[in-house]
Every structure is written in structure tokens, then in C-alpha cells.
Write an enzyme that holds these catalytic residues in place. Structure first.
Site, PDB file in Angstrom:
ATOM      1  N   TYR A 113      40.106  36.633  34.854  1.00  0.00           N
ATOM      2  CA  TYR A 113      39.635  35.450  35.550  1.00  0.00           C
ATOM      3  C   TYR A 113      40.215  35.526  36.842  1.00  0.00           C
ATOM      4  O   TYR A 113      41.531  36.099  37.289  1.00  0.00           O
ATOM      5  CB  TYR A 113      39.951  34.215  34.835  1.00  0.00           C
ATOM      6  N   TRP A 115      41.883  33.583  39.196  1.00  0.00           N
ATOM      7  CA  TRP A 115      43.076  32.876  39.744  1.00  0.00           C
ATOM      8  C   TRP A 115      44.296  33.441  39.341  1.00  0.00           C
ATOM      9  O   TRP A 115      45.388  32.970  39.404  1.00  0.00           O
ATOM     10  CB  TRP A 115      43.108  31.526  38.862  1.00  0.00           C
TER      11      TRP A 115
END
Length: 779
Positions: A113, A115
Site C-alpha cells: 500500500y 502510505w
């Protein structure tokens, strides 16, 4: 490496900071001098690097090490054996070879992901995807948990999604031109602390407040008044969760029957208005979408709905749609309805008016231009065509070979034997964790890179410890942020802990793909290379960057990024023939022949109210009478640094807080701060009650981010002791169109927890054993 005290600058998704360490641990954090409003999330760095949760050595789950790869129920409850880096690399490489040989590269799922880190080079998602592509490819995921439904439906409505997002009314235009902002889903102030890729100077909150002082009125349509800062003085309309579509349709109906709608725009610039108008009048289903009809659904007075519709059409107005609106069952519909309402209201294509998405969902939503000139780690071609929509990972693991629909196509889930995850944590962001735990038993091997012993690491077979963003050099520049920042290593990683890049480079060399992955560069050489590529990009824009040495010396550069161009739909309004959209009709598609042609029963080709699987107006509310919304946390980004100082200070009795309306707390006899059990048929967790006047009765708010902490590790259905809302949220798709997550469609009940409180162990390492050290072959 020296552990002498040092200080330096870092960039993160929540801002720039000056970090002071003793050489190994963070002791002080200061916001950047140029940042007028630094986020307190930065305080989570203090004491985080040598916390007991740190993964210090490569570790292999005992059952996998002794019994070999295979499906198992032992993940989550097993002990781990610490091994050398060389041993871990050899075990992982041998297993990758086996899976590729026996099942093909499509049997590898590359999970990640975006982030994980703000760095342009040490970006875990880019690293793992580049590595897996270098060794032959992998099954990938599409879209994001943040706004998957929007990502799929917007191209059907506006054509070019990126053009639309780059041309929406920015806050400077709103302050100058807008009279009224109607914010469906609110303008959550906590979310503007963060920005993907970096954030040089926090300004969003000041722009919102400045707009209010310039005379802009705000109306918040949300079950939570706290979704908007109190200083905006917004009018609050606390509707039932998941009923925004019905309210928007009723407002559009008011404009239609009262003749207040923008006839020119809907007929000249929109496709399918007549079809939508017929639906509003009930000609297709016998149900007129009047304010009285919506009042029964939304639990908002009909007179209030009518009055808001009239206000919207009487001035320069902007309809904003939060990302949270589309994270629900039929999440495409509130977005589509919002476009229809704004198209009719008269301000579409005018400065400061019309419709916009994601305002206040991240910091740089319409503060700066949506660009980033900094180069990123180049990707490599992925030779495997298989994919899944991002939120369908449990479906994939539970039903290999099963068919799924997605945006007009029909595909089959691959048979995944190995999951490789670096950056991101599905035990934080995926729904129905007990269902996911059942799915997690199926892969034969799960490999993760993690700095900390979170739930992802505790449910893996091979765990590589990796350095944090404070323990390496990099450069950062966020999406839509003008600051290019030199990230400086301010602490030494624990002895033997390497970066993601170092681990992947070792694996790639072992698998014969070292040159393809590294291109012969060290990490520092890659960082310099990305800067030089950024210099060339900026030169093409007429921006001169200094030498790399000067950039590192200065630490940051604020780039003069201009933001010109007409507002969305301005040119379309002026001349639809000369300025068509990239849709089949060339117009804004209020009705899409394409989507209608897919034949999806849960997503027709136009905005309509579809009853969600769970809501306060349904029969399930008799058993579970509270609607739970799982907002983003204010004291950390997602689940990152949950063990940090700011995050821990926000917990009560070491647990996440569940906010309740006073009437609901009083009815159940709860005291403020009391630990309660939040439950439904999917699971249960403990949380501490906080009473607020800012929620409509019947709604509770439990933020995401608490690391999953089951009472009995490895047991499906075990009580989560820490307050992770995703043991409660449903794992159902928004629709066949997007297959997006529906976390906000969730009913629960809350009861007193009797008996002694179990200790929170989320930040403790698992049981660890140590192998005798083998002879090292480290470089």
C-alpha cells in the site's frame, strides 16, 4: 555505525520535522520552521525506534520452518525462530523458486500500500512491485481502499478522472467566489494533517477558515458534526448514515419540480438528463423522489431538504463529496447523485462552483496543483496479467478460480500460493478480519517486510526486519505539494537491520535478477539518480534546481508551481462542441449507456437510491441498533506508529476510543471512559467510551488504526482487546462495478464489559526463539 547524538530533517506523509536523536532513539521532534501548523502526529517518532515492538532480526514461523510451506491454522498463534539474514534470504528465495516452478508467477500475490514511506526511492510499494516484476511478475491489485468506487465510476461520468481532479475549484477560488459549500460527508479537519508522498507546510485548515471569514457559508450533511471544524460555524444536518443519495435525489427533485434547475447546462452539457428527470418524477418505478420520500429514509425533515435545495440554486454553490461517502454499499451512487444535483443547481463550470470530491480528505486537496515533479523509482513490466480489485483479497484466497465482475469485465481469481507484502497492513485496512483470518490460512507461504511486530508480521511465515524512514537517506515530494525535501538519516538502524532495497537486492541476486532490479546502483546512487531525473523534468517546466550537493545542504526547495487553467466544466459550459469531455457522449454523463449495458443489479447506469445491506432503516437494526462509522484517526496515519507517543496519549485505558452520542451512552448506563464491548455477528472488540454532543443518536464512531490484538492469538472470532473496528466491518463490495470496500455500512451494538480487563499486548513481540548463528556470508 556510530550512535553519537545527531539531528536532521525528515519528510513524512504528515509533514516535515527536525528530528533530534541520541544516535539510536528519537528524543525530540520539532516542526519545520516554514510550517505554520505542524501536525502533532510527528510526536509519534519519540521513543519509537527502539520500542519493544521493533523487529530486530529475521524471523521464521516455527510451524513453517519445521514443517515446510502449506496451508495452516497456526498463523497468528505460533512462535518465531530468529535466523540470520543469509538464512532468511535463502529460505525465501528457495520458496519463490518452488512456487514459480510448480505454479507459475501468477501464484504470487504482491501486496502493498502506498502510505508506507514518503520517500521517492525507499517507497515500499514501488520496491516490492519492481522486485516481483524483475523475477517474472505477480498478481497485482487495482485501485485503493481510500476511494476505489470513485476511481471506477468517475471515468464513466466525467471521462478523464485526472483532468477532473486537477481542475476542481481550489480553496483560493472558493474564498473569492463561493457563497455556499454543502459538504456531504463533512470536511474532516483531522485528515488535512496528511498528504501522500509528503507535506511541506500545513495550509489547508487556514484556507478553510479564511474562506469562512471571506463570507462563505458551510452546511455539513453528516451524522457527525465533528467531521467539520467548529470555527467554520457550519450548519449541521445529521442525516442517517448511508442515506446521502436519497437526500441528494430529493434536492434534485425539488429543483426539477420548482423549475429552479440550470436548463442550459443539463441539456447542452449533460447526457441522460431526461432519463434522470424521469426517475426523479417516479416514471420508471412509481416512486417520486420527493423531499417527503427522502425524509423517511434520511430522518431529516422534508422542509429542511427543500430549503437546502433552494439555497443551493440561489447562489454560487459548491457540492463537496467526501471519500468516506463512497466507502459504503452502493458507494458509486452518492457520487453520481452529487454530480446530478450540482449540474442542476446552476454553478457547474463557474469559478468556485459546481461539484468536487475529496475536499479535506487529504491536505493538498485543492490547495496546490495536483502534480509532483519529483521522479519515482521506475517500475518494470509485469508479465502476469492477473489482478484483483484491491478490497477482494479474502475473496481471492477463499475462492481460487471463482469468477468476479469488475467495471464491465469478468475475470477469475488466481490460485495464490505465496503472498509477498511490503508496505501496508491488511490487518489494519481490510474489512471483516475474522473472515480474512480464515482466508489467511490458505496461502502456503506469507513473506513480509516490517519494522514492527504488528499483526501483519505476527501472521506471516518469513519476516524481514527493515529500516524506518528515519534510518536512511531519501528525497520526498508529495502529490500536489510544492516542497522537494531531502530526507536525512538521523539514527542508525538496529544492528543487522537493512532497508527494503537491501533485502530485495539480495533476493534478486540469488534469483538471477540482480542487475535487472538494481541496475548496478546502490541506494544512495539511486537517490541521486532520481534527483537528477527530477532536475530534467523541472528544466522542461522552466524551473532550475540546484546541484544535488546543494540540495542536500539546503535540505528543501519550494518550487514555483503555477496553477492555471479553467475550472472543471467551464469550457464545456461555454462551448460543448469545441470542448467535449472524454466520455462516449462528450458530455457529463448523468446516465451512462456503458454502465447500464453492464447489466449490474447493484449499480444501474444513473444515480438511484439502493437500500444498503445494513442501515438504521433496515430490519437488522432491531438486533444491532447503532451504526458504526470507522473514521481515520487524528493521532496517527492509519495504523502507522500506533505505539508512538501521540497515539498512546489519545487512548483510554490503553484502548481506542468509541465516541457515542450522550443519549445512547445514558440509555446504556455508560460512564465516560468506561471500557465497553462493541459487537455484531462478525466479531467484537473492546473500546473506551467517550461521550459527545457531536454525533446523531444511533451512531458511534470508532477510528481505525489500533493494531489488531486478539484475546487468543490465532483464534478466529477472538475478542479484539484493543479497538480495531475492522473486526466488525463487512467485507462486501460496493457493487459489481467497482468491487470497492464498504466499511461504513456497519451496524453494531455496545454493551458493558464485565470482569477484569485483559491487558493490551498489541505492541508486544510474539514468542521468539533463537537459532544458533550460522557462518555469515554477508557482503
Amino acid at each position: 555505525m556510530s550512535t553519537a547524538p545527531r539531528s536532521g530533517q525528515t519528510a513524512s506523509h504528515w509533514g516535515r520535522y527536525e528530528i533530534v536523536t541520541d544516535g539510536a532513539e528519537v528524543v525530540q521532534v520539532h516542526g519545520a520552521h516554514e510550517d505554520p501548523d505542524p501536525s502533532p502526529i510527528g510526536d509519534n517518532y519519540v521513543g519509537s525506534l527502539r520500542h519493544r515492538a521493533r523487529v530486530l532480526r529475521p524471523a521464521v514461523r516455527r510451524g513453517w520452518l519445521d514443517g515446510g510451506p502449506g496451508s495452516t491454522r497456526r498463523r497468528g498463534g505460533d512462535e518465531y525462530v530468529e535466523v540470520s539474514l543469509d538464512e532468511a534470504v535463502e529460505l525465501c528465495a528457495t520458496e519463490l523458486e518452488r512456487v514459480r516452478r510448480e505454479h507459475g508467477n501468477e501464484a504470487i500475490f504482491g501486496g502493498s500500500y502506498g502510505w508506507g514511506s514518503a520517500g521517492r526511492f525507499h517507497h515500499a510499494q514501488s520496491q516490492v512491485h519492481r522486485f516481483l516484476s524483475a523475477i517474472g511478475g505477480y498478481t497485482r491489485s487495482l485501485n485503493t481502499y481510500s476511494h476505489a468506487a470513485e476511481e471506477v465510476v468517475l471515468p464513466h461520468i466525467v471521462g478523464n478522472r485526472e483532468w477532473f481532479l486537477r481542475s476542481l475549484p481550489r480553496w483560493s477560488q472558493i474564498a473569492e467566489h463561493t457563497d455556499l459549500v454543502v459538504a456531504f460527508g463533512g470536511l474532516p479537519r483531522g485528515n488535512v494533517q496528511v498528504n501522500p508522498g509528503g507535506l511541506g507546510s500545513h495550509q489547508n485548515a487556514a484556507w478553510q477558515t479564511g474562506s469562512m471569514r471571506a463570507g462563505v457559508r458551510f452546511v455539513v450533511v453528516s451524522p457527525s458534526r465533528d467531521d467539520t471544524a467548529s470555527e467554520l460555524g457550519a450548519q449541521w444536518m445529521p442525516l442517517r448514515p448511508n442515506t446521502d443519495t436519497a437526500m441528494m435525489l430529493a434536492m434534485a427533485h425539488t429543483l426539477l419540480v420548482e423549475g429552479r434547475y440550470d436548463r442550459h447546462f443539463v441539456h447542452a452539457c449533460c447526457a441522460g438528463f431526461d432519463r434522470v428527470a424521469a426517475h426523479l418524477r417516479g416514471e420508471d418505478d412509481g416512486v417520486e423522489k420527493s423531499a417527503a420520500w427522502a425524509a423517511e429514509i434520511c430522518d431529516v425533515a422534508a422542509e429542511t431538504i427543500v430549503d437546502l435545495a433552494r439555497q443551493l440554486a440561489s447562489c454560487r454553490s459548491l457540492v463537496t463529496l467526501s471519500w468516506s461517502l463512497q466507502r459504503q454499499h452502493h458507494g458509486e451512487m452518492p457520487y453520481w447523485a452529487g454530480f446530478a444535483l450540482a449540474a442542476m443547481a446552476g454553478s457547474m463550470g463557474k469559478p468556485g462552483g459546481g461539484v468536487g470530491t475529496g475536499y479535506s480528505s487529504i491536505h493538498n486537496a485543492y490547495v496546490h496543483d495536483r502534480v509532483s515533479v519529483a521522479a519515482a523509482l521506475p517500475s518494470l513490466p509485469n508479465s502476469v496479467p492477473d489482478f484483483i480489485p484491491v478490497a477482494r483479497i479474502s475473496d481471492m484466497l477463499l475462492d481460487p478460480g471463482g469468477a468476479f465482475d469488475y467495471d464491465g469485465s469478468r475475470s477469475s481469481y488466481p490460485d495464490i500460493r505465496l503472498v509477498y507484502w511490503a508496505g501496508g497492513n491488511p490487518f489494519h485496512h481490510h474489512q471483516d478480519l475474522n473472515r480474512m483470518l480464515r482466508a489467511w490460512q490458505h496461502p502456503e507461504t506469507i513473506v513480509v517486510h516490517e519494522p514492527y511486530w504488528n499483526a501483519m508480521a505476527k501472521h506471516a511465515d518469513i519476516v524481514f526486519p527493515v529500516a524506518t524512514s528515519l534510518e536512511r537517506d531519501d528525497l520526498a515530494m508529495g502529490l500536489g505539494d510544492p516542497w522537494l525535501v531531502a530526507m536525512q538519516q538521523v539514527a542508525a538502524p538496529p544492528e543487522g537491520v537493512r532497508t527494503d532495497y537491501d533485502v530485495f537486492a539480495r533476493l534478486a541476486r540469488r534469483l538471477g535478477a540482480g542487475q535487472r532490479f538494481t541496475e548496478g546502483r546502490t541506494a544512495d546512487e539511486w537517490v541521486r539518480e532520481l534527483y537528477e531525473r527530477s532536475v530534467r523534468t523541472c528544466a522542461e517546466m522552466g524551473i532550475e534546481l540546484p546541484s544535488y550537493a546543494e540540495f542536500r545542504r539546503r535540505g528543501q526547495i519550494e518550487l514555483p508551481l503555477s496553477w492555471d487553467g479553467p475550472v472543471a466544466f467551464e469550457e464545456l459550459r461555454a462551448d460543448p462542441a469545441r470542448h467535449p469531455l472524454e466520455t462516449p457522449s462528450g458530455k457529463l454523463e448523468l446516465y451512462s449507456e456503458t454502465v447500464a449495458g453492464f447489466g449490474y443489479d447493484d449499480c444501474p447506469g444513473f444515480p438511484t437510491w439502493l437500500e444498503p445491506a445494513e442501515w438504521l432503516g433496515g430490519s437488522l437494526a432491531r438486533a444491532y441498533p447503532l451504526h458504526m462509522v470507522s473514521a481515520q484517526p487524528e493521532h496517527k496515519l492509519h495504523g502507522q506508529l500506533d505505539h508512538g507517543a501521540a497515539s498512546m496519549a489519545a487512548k483510554v485505558q490503553s484502548r481506542e476510543v468509541v465516541w457515542m452520542a450522550r443519549a445512547d451512552a445514558v440509555a446504556r448506563g455508560f460512564d465516560d471512559g468506561e471500557v465497553v464491548r462493541v459487537f455484531n455477528e462478525r466479531g467484537a472488540c473492546l473500546a473506551a467510551v467517550r461521550v459527545t454532543e457531536g454525533l446523531r443518536p444511533g451512531v458511534v464512531r470508532l477510528a481505525t488504526g489500533a493494531w489488531y490484538d486478539p484475546l487468543t492469538p490465532g483464534e478466529i472470532g477472538a475478542l479484539d482487546k484493543h479497538g480495531n473496528p475492522n473486526v466488525l466491518t463487512p467485507d462486501i463490495p460496493a457493487s459489481k462495478l467497482s468491487q470497492a470496500p464498504s466499511a461504513h455500512t456497519c451496524l453494531v451494538e455496545v454493551e458493558r464489559f464485565d470482569g477484569p480487563l485483559p491487558p493490551v499486548t498489541a505492541h508486544d513481540p510474539p514468542r521468539l526463539a533463537r537459532q544458533p548463528p550460522a557462518a555469515s556470508t554477508s557482503e
